[in-house]
Every structure is written in C-alpha cells, then in structure tokens.
Design a protein around this motif. Sequence first.
Motif, PDB file in Angstrom:
ATOM      1  N   LYS A 206       1.203  -0.890   0.151  1.00 59.22           N
ATOM      2  CA  LYS A 206      -0.227  -0.167  -0.062  1.00 59.22           C
ATOM      3  C   LYS A 206       1.253   1.195  -0.041  1.00 59.22           C
ATOM      4  CE  LYS A 206      -3.813  -1.928   1.936  1.00 59.22           C
ATOM      5  NZ  LYS A 206      -3.920  -3.556   2.303  1.00 59.22           N
ATOM      6  N   VAL A 207       0.246   2.426  -1.322  1.00 54.72           N
ATOM      7  CA  VAL A 207       1.691   3.586  -0.973  1.00 54.72           C
ATOM      8  C   VAL A 207       0.373   4.688  -0.925  1.00 54.72           C
ATOM      9  CG1 VAL A 207       3.283   2.440  -3.010  1.00 54.72           C
ATOM     10  CG2 VAL A 207       0.829   3.681  -3.338  1.00 54.72           C
ATOM     11  N   ASP A 208       1.324   5.750   0.135  1.00 49.21           N
ATOM     12  CA  ASP A 208       0.525   7.426   0.340  1.00 49.21           C
ATOM     13  C   ASP A 208       0.984   7.910  -1.138  1.00 49.21           C
ATOM     14  OD1 ASP A 208      -0.598   5.868   1.596  1.00 49.21           O
ATOM     15  OD2 ASP A 208       0.463   6.991   3.853  1.00 49.21           O
ATOM     16  N   PHE A 209       0.366   8.619  -1.779  1.00 47.20           N
ATOM     17  CA  PHE A 209       1.536  10.047  -2.868  1.00 47.20           C
ATOM     18  C   PHE A 209       0.494  11.096  -3.146  1.00 47.20           C
ATOM     19  CE2 PHE A 209      -1.611   6.816  -5.893  1.00 47.20           C
ATOM     20  CZ  PHE A 209      -2.429   8.478  -6.221  1.00 47.20           C
ATOM     21  N   PRO A 628      -7.632   3.569 -13.361  1.00 49.67           N
ATOM     22  CA  PRO A 628      -6.616   2.561 -13.416  1.00 49.67           C
ATOM     23  C   PRO A 628      -4.825   2.438 -13.199  1.00 49.67           C
ATOM     24  CG  PRO A 628      -8.051   1.823 -14.916  1.00 49.67           C
ATOM     25  CD  PRO A 628      -8.232   3.021 -14.114  1.00 49.67           C
ATOM     26  N   LYS A 629      -4.801   3.673 -14.381  1.00 50.28           N
ATOM     27  CA  LYS A 629      -3.590   3.376 -15.162  1.00 50.28           C
ATOM     28  C   LYS A 629      -2.841   4.235 -14.125  1.00 50.28           C
ATOM     29  CE  LYS A 629      -4.274   4.011 -20.299  1.00 50.28           C
ATOM     30  NZ  LYS A 629      -4.488   4.281 -21.832  1.00 50.28           N
ATOM     31  N   VAL A 630      -3.146   4.830 -13.191  1.00 49.09           N
ATOM     32  CA  VAL A 630      -2.632   5.734 -11.897  1.00 49.09           C
ATOM     33  C   VAL A 630      -2.244   4.912 -11.245  1.00 49.09           C
ATOM     34  CG1 VAL A 630      -2.115   7.827 -10.287  1.00 49.09           C
ATOM     35  CG2 VAL A 630      -3.657   8.107 -12.656  1.00 49.09           C
ATOM     36  N   ILE A 631      -3.492   3.876 -10.403  1.00 54.07           N
ATOM     37  CA  ILE A 631      -3.101   2.931  -9.453  1.00 54.07           C
ATOM     38  C   ILE A 631      -1.842   1.905 -10.195  1.00 54.07           C
ATOM     39  CG2 ILE A 631      -3.841   1.555  -8.795  1.00 54.07           C
ATOM     40  CD1 ILE A 631      -7.351   2.649  -8.468  1.00 54.07           C
ATOM     41  N   SER A 632      -1.848   1.416 -10.694  1.00 51.28           N
ATOM     42  CA  SER A 632      -1.248   1.006 -11.765  1.00 51.28           C
ATOM     43  C   SER A 632       0.278   1.424 -11.276  1.00 51.28           C
ATOM     44  CB  SER A 632      -1.632  -0.090 -12.742  1.00 51.28           C
ATOM     45  OG  SER A 632      -1.482   1.127 -13.574  1.00 51.28           O
ATOM     46  N   THR A 633       0.380   2.414 -12.225  1.00 46.03           N
ATOM     47  CA  THR A 633       1.871   3.520 -11.675  1.00 46.03           C
ATOM     48  C   THR A 633       2.168   3.331 -10.721  1.00 46.03           C
ATOM     49  OG1 THR A 633       1.197   4.197 -14.378  1.00 46.03           O
ATOM     50  CG2 THR A 633       2.800   5.798 -12.841  1.00 46.03           C
ATOM     51  N   ALA A 634       1.620   4.198  -9.434  1.00 45.16           N
ATOM     52  CA  ALA A 634       1.553   4.006  -7.758  1.00 45.16           C
ATOM     53  C   ALA A 634       2.000   2.913  -7.124  1.00 45.16           C
ATOM     54  CB  ALA A 634      -0.014   4.256  -7.168  1.00 45.16           C
ATOM     55  N   SER A 635       1.884   1.720  -7.964  1.00 43.23           N
ATOM     56  CA  SER A 635       2.072   0.536  -7.154  1.00 43.23           C
ATOM     57  C   SER A 635       3.497  -0.114  -7.678  1.00 43.23           C
ATOM     58  CB  SER A 635       0.391  -0.765  -7.799  1.00 43.23           C
ATOM     59  OG  SER A 635       0.672  -0.950  -8.814  1.00 43.23           O
ATOM     60  N   MET A 636       3.634   0.609  -8.767  1.00 39.69           N
ATOM     61  CA  MET A 636       5.060  -0.409  -9.287  1.00 39.69           C
ATOM     62  C   MET A 636       5.972   1.244  -9.474  1.00 39.69           C
ATOM     63  SD  MET A 636       4.118  -3.247 -10.262  1.00 39.69           S
ATOM     64  CE  MET A 636       5.169  -3.578 -10.847  1.00 39.69           C
ATOM     65  N   VAL A 638       8.887   3.696  -8.123  1.00 43.53           N
ATOM     66  CA  VAL A 638      10.029   3.691  -6.690  1.00 43.53           C
ATOM     67  C   VAL A 638       9.654   5.497  -5.964  1.00 43.53           C
ATOM     68  CG1 VAL A 638      12.934   4.161  -6.329  1.00 43.53           C
ATOM     69  CG2 VAL A 638      11.643   3.189  -7.735  1.00 43.53           C
ATOM     70  N   LYS A 639       9.717   4.651  -4.308  1.00 44.86           N
ATOM     71  CA  LYS A 639       9.570   6.009  -3.821  1.00 44.86           C
ATOM     72  C   LYS A 639      10.278   6.759  -3.841  1.00 44.86           C
ATOM     73  CE  LYS A 639       9.555   6.761   1.408  1.00 44.86           C
ATOM     74  NZ  LYS A 639       9.355   6.349   2.874  1.00 44.86           N
ATOM     75  N   THR A 658       5.228   8.809  -1.219  1.00 46.07           N
ATOM     76  CA  THR A 658       5.883  10.030  -0.086  1.00 46.07           C
ATOM     77  C   THR A 658       5.427   8.299   0.533  1.00 46.07           C
ATOM     78  OG1 THR A 658       3.454  10.083   0.347  1.00 46.07           O
ATOM     79  CG2 THR A 658       4.776  11.872  -0.545  1.00 46.07           C
ATOM     80  N   ASN A 659       5.079   7.335   0.660  1.00 47.06           N
ATOM     81  CA  ASN A 659       5.031   6.228   2.261  1.00 47.06           C
ATOM     82  C   ASN A 659       4.920   5.049   1.321  1.00 47.06           C
ATOM     83  OD1 ASN A 659       5.805   5.138   4.396  1.00 47.06           O
ATOM     84  ND2 ASN A 659       3.716   6.409   4.934  1.00 47.06           N
ATOM     85  N   GLU A 660       5.473   3.927   1.815  1.00 48.25           N
ATOM     86  CA  GLU A 660       4.915   2.163   1.127  1.00 48.25           C
ATOM     87  C   GLU A 660       4.817   1.721   2.831  1.00 48.25           C
ATOM     88  OE1 GLU A 660       8.525   1.112  -0.958  1.00 48.25           O
ATOM     89  OE2 GLU A 660       7.117   2.386  -2.155  1.00 48.25           O
ATOM     90  N   ASN A 661       3.881   0.200   2.221  1.00 45.68           N
ATOM     91  CA  ASN A 661       4.174  -0.331   4.064  1.00 45.68           C
ATOM     92  C   ASN A 661       3.279  -1.039   3.174  1.00 45.68           C
ATOM     93  OD1 ASN A 661       1.377  -0.816   4.662  1.00 45.68           O
ATOM     94  ND2 ASN A 661       2.463   1.644   4.237  1.00 45.68           N
ATOM     95  N   SER A 662       3.712  -2.919   3.122  1.00 48.46           N
ATOM     96  CA  SER A 662       3.724  -4.131   2.563  1.00 48.46           C
ATOM     97  C   SER A 662       3.357  -5.280   4.316  1.00 48.46           C
ATOM     98  CB  SER A 662       4.925  -4.156   1.820  1.00 48.46           C
ATOM     99  OG  SER A 662       4.818  -3.347   0.679  1.00 48.46           O
ATOM    100  N   ASP A 663       2.091  -5.321   3.885  1.00 48.30           N
ATOM    101  CA  ASP A 663       1.997  -6.816   5.145  1.00 48.30           C
ATOM    102  C   ASP A 663       2.871  -8.236   4.617  1.00 48.30           C
ATOM    103  OD1 ASP A 663       0.080  -4.827   6.319  1.00 48.30           O
ATOM    104  OD2 ASP A 663      -1.247  -5.992   4.657  1.00 48.30           O
TER     105      ASP A 663
END
Length: 707
Positions: A206-209, A628-636, A638-639, A658-663
């Motif tokens: 999950k990312v914040d941007f 969807p294009k913005v979401i896929s870009t955000a998930s890939m 680099v911070k 700006t921030n990312e974390n993963s379970d």
Amino acid sequence: MATLQKIRNRGVFIGIIIGGALLAFIAGDALKSGGSLLANSRNEMAEIAGESINIRDFQERFNHSQEINKLMSGQSSIPSEQIERLREQVWQQMVQEFVMNREYDELGISISSEELFDMVQGRNIDPTIRQLFQNENGLVDKDQVVATLKQLIAAPNGTPQKAYWLNIEEAIITQRNLAKYNTLVQKGLYMPNALVKDMAVKGSKKVDFNYIVKSYNLISDSTINVSESEIRDYYSKHEDLFKQTESRKIDYVSFDVEPSTEDYKATEKWVVDLKEDFTEESNNVQFVELNGDSDFNTYFFRQDELTNPEVNAFAFTANKGDVFGPYFENEMYKMAKLNEVKMLPDSVKARHILIRPINGDFKSAEAKADSLKALLAKGYAFADLAKDNSSDQGSAVNGGDLGWFTQGKMVQPFNDAAFSSNKNEVKVVLTQFGAHVIQVTNMSKAVKKVQLAIVDRKVEASQETTQLAYAKARSFAGNNLEATSFAKAITAENLNRRTANLKKETKLIPGLENSRDLVRAAYNSDDMESILLSNDNSAVFEFGNKFVVAIISDIKEEGIAPIQDKVSEIKRAIRKDKKAELIIAEMAKNSEGAQSLLSVAQKENLEVKNASGISFQSFQIPGAGIEPKVISTASMLVKGNISSPIKGNQGVYMLVITNENSDEVSDITVKAFKTRLEQGYQYRTNYQAFQALKDNANVIDKRYKFY
C-alpha cells in the motif's frame, strides 16, 4: 399415497428445485432429431445451434408445463404474471437442453440406471428426494420411498402422481449432469503459484502519494479539430467499443378517451336521480353495494378526520338518515348519508389467539376457537392458551398481546370486532388468516364518531365520446400512412409526439397499458416509411383509454453500430486523446530537471493533492475517481521518484510516492489468497461456461413474433 400428497403440498419447493429442468422428459426424440422441428419459417420461433424451433413444439411443452403446475399447486388456473414466468422458464429449459445435451454427448456425461437408483434410494440420496421422504428424525425413510415407487409403477400412464414423479426424476438427472459438467470445467482451472504469489505481493503493498492532475476540460473542444479520416480510422481500430444490442424506437401519437362535458353532466344527473331512493332506503349497506362504484366503508370517522370540509361539517351536525350531495370529488360524483353515530375509542389494546385453518377448513378452525372461548369462560388464563394454541407466534410469546392499535390498522373483520367490543369481552371472528379469539383489554376515551354510506359514480367517457376519439385516430392514420406526412401532421395539428425505445422482450410501454401488441407490431415490420399495423390490419391500436397510431423511427441491429451513429462519441474520444498529447508534452517540458512535484505544480498552476492506502487491487482513488493507469503506476513507482505524465480518464496525472508499507506475505498467506481466487473463479464457472456455450450456439430468439 401420503407421500404423493406431500409432494403436491410442497409444489412451490419442487418448482424451485426443478427450475430449469421442468418438462425436459417430454422433449424426447423431437429434440434429438431436428427433422420434426424444421417447419415453415412463419412458425419458426427460434433457432438454436442451427436447428429451427417450431412454435407448436414450444407451445406443446408450455401447455404441458401449465398442467403440471396446476396439479402441483392444486389451482384450476394460473395467474397471468405467473404465466409469463412459466413461459420464460420453458424457453430457458429448451435453450439449456439444446446447448448442454450436445456437450454431454460429446464429453460422455450421463447418468446410469445404477446412479439414478443411488440418488433415489441408495447411499447418496439426492437432496430433493431427501426433503420429500424425511421422517421426524431428519432421516430418509427408504421403505416409504420403495413403497411409493411401487405405487407409481402400478399407476396408469398420465396420472398426476406419475407426472409429479417423472418431473422430479428428470430434474435430479438434469441437476446431476450439470454438476458433473461444472465440476469438469472447474477441475480444469489452474492458478500457477508464481502468479498467485506475485498478485499477493502486489496486493499487500500500500502506498501514499501526492499527485497533480490537469483536466481535459481546461482545453476547449473548439480548439481541437477532428477530420473525417481520423473518425473512420478510429472506428475501424475500435469496433469492439461500438457493439450494440438490438433495439427499436417508435414514434407515436395518442388520442386519449377523456370524458366530455356531456359525460360529466350525465353522471351528475344519474346521482341526482338516485337521491330520493337513497333518502328513503333503510338498508344503506345494500343500497351502496348495488348502486355505487365503491364498496360500503364500515369505518367510523372522528371529528375533522374527513378530508372534505363540507362533508365533515354535514356528518357531525346532521341527523341519522340525512343525505348530503351530490358533490364532486376525485373525478366522482357522490352522495353521503349519515348511517351510524357511536361513541367509540380512538385506539384499543387487545390480545388474540389465531387458529389457522388446515387445508382451508375454516369451520374446524372456528370450532376450535369457540372451544378456547369456552375455556376462557371457565377461568383458563388467556396468556397460557395463546402460548399453547396460537398460530401467530409473534404475539403468542407475549400471551397473544397485540399492544395498542388505531382503527383501520387491522383487517376489517378483526377491526370491527375489536372496536365494537366492551372491555374484557371475548369474541370469535373469522378473517382470511383464520379464526381469532379476541379480547380487548384496554381502550382510550370514547368520542363521537360517524359512519357514512356513500354512493359514488366515476365519471367515464360514454360510448359516443369513445367513438369520437377513435374516429380522430382513424382519420389521422388514414390521412398519414407514410412517415413524412405522419411527421408533418403531428406538427400541423399540434399533437404531442411521443417516443418509446423497445427491446424484443419489452412487455409494457410506459403510459400504455397492455401494450405488448404494439411491441410485436414494431418487430414484425422492418418498414420505417409506413405506420404500423395491428394483427387485425388496423392502423389504430387501443390500449385502455387511449387510441394510438405509431411508426418505426429507428432500428438497431445486434452487432457493431454504424459509424454515423457513433460520430459524436468518436469525436469526443479523439479530442480527449489529442488533449492528452498536448498536456503530456507540456507537463514533460515543465518537469524537466524538477526536484519536486510542487515545482511542476507551480509551473502548471495546479494544486498538489494526496491519496493514501492505495494498492494494486484498489478500485479507485478517493477524490479522483476510477483511474486504473494511475493506480498501477503508483503500485510500481519507486518511492521519491516523480512519475512521467500519465494519461488518465479525467486528465493527465503526475505523482510521487511519499510512503509505502507491505504486509508480510507468507506461504500461508499465499495459500489462503490462492483459495479465495480459485473459489471466485469456480463460482463464476457455472454461469460463464454455459454462457460461452450459449453464445457459440448462436441463439436467435423470435418469440416476439408470437407472444
């Protein structure tokens, strides 16, 4: 034959169980050898997998299904709305048979006699049979199954009992074949572990941007030119976007049958002429029932409860037997006679014991209620008798207590008994629910209330008025048989032109009651130059109080929409693409060497926004919508890196994580994720596999020609 009666009593349950399988057993060789189904094209109601379906074959199945339903429900006739559902059910069953039986034959799917025996009385009894032959301990009584089957074997062919059983048997065979097929398809599904793990990892991140977006609306459409060649090129490359279902549009004019001034006068005179007889009549209830359009209303009104102030004033100052009117209200002429004056409570508190009739035996229910009333007279506790005997379990747990209620809240017989009772008086009354033992335990203060006998007559168009409206419609149709004159006449005569968008299955055109015939007429003609004709070759259709003249104004066939119908849509898409190119070029230039998204935003005069908790599986961005294009870009992304301009649905975006974390993604997590995916796919298999086979069978539905 207790079990056979049990089958009949559970007709609704069986109907649901057999669903699409109803009546499959009568198809026989007719469905396997297309020969008997090939008939004159006039009688062709469908084509499935290249085989013609004759309306006579369908109607035979449908008629048989009606008889089966009557037998199962015990009804002598079937309501019209149920007829439509039944006709659709038979159609769906025919489609399923044609589509699936071919697959079963090709794949070798079948039910052996041994398997059927096992499903009926063996170790793996079908749930339908289990439900029918279950004893009080929840177990299947196999001896009863065997005894019933022996009786059925001995019964003559065509008897209702045998028909019940054949339908049930065919239903469980159909269900088992379909279950085998679905299982076969489901077992062919495979989710590679590597793919599952990749999806699980992406989904856990999950990312914040922060982002900026430049809307396409900032560029005026008038500044973007779109050529005809661009339109044709876009259309040829994106044909899949322009698929359409069939539809038809009709234009029509309606000549409404509305009461004339003479009709109003005639109705008023009818009521006036009745006044003397009404005044002298002693049996007001009978008089109202015989002469009025509405039934006698037993309700007692309190002061100011009558909505007509003149009638209200009359009712509480007149003497019993006085008559007021005629007066006009709700398109009716009425006379009101003061029938009764009583001191009654506004509300009462009561309790009851409901005895529901068994198999419609109201006499026995009433007899039991009378016996309970006798027990109450001997001192038995009402609450105890209610708990032990009442079919109304909602009130039985409270000793039969219904609480406080006002007049008119209960069904009429119950209401009349409750509001005419003295406190603690016990009465027995029959309603459509059964026999009630009623006791009023408390009541509000009694006030003056009146009961009116009201004779009414609705103002309706006379035969002369109806004929005049029909003559206008016929004259319009006769003088305007072609599309051009039809349109000109509407304007010239200042008529209201209405339109209706239709599908083959449209049952009702809004505003036109029972208008299926007009839909059929629209689909039985491809002529857009002439007005539509009914089955009687008449250009005037009658629907309730309307006479209608109509013409087809548009026909859309199943498939790819013509380019001329999509020019505006294509222009919008091309303009959007060109706007995106301009914005992307400008953003790319303004972002060269930028160290922050804020600096780009300042050059573009845009606001920096933010989104949080976005993952690869997110559906939308809060505040931005579905992108969807913005979401896929955000998930890939680099911070810390600023993205390139992204063409979105609403505009062009740039963003920075700006921030990312993963379970944590463990083997257990991946396994659970895989199970959920497989369950989701398997759940969709049942529908999608059949739908794919159905699409491949190219089902051509022509039922609109007949129903």
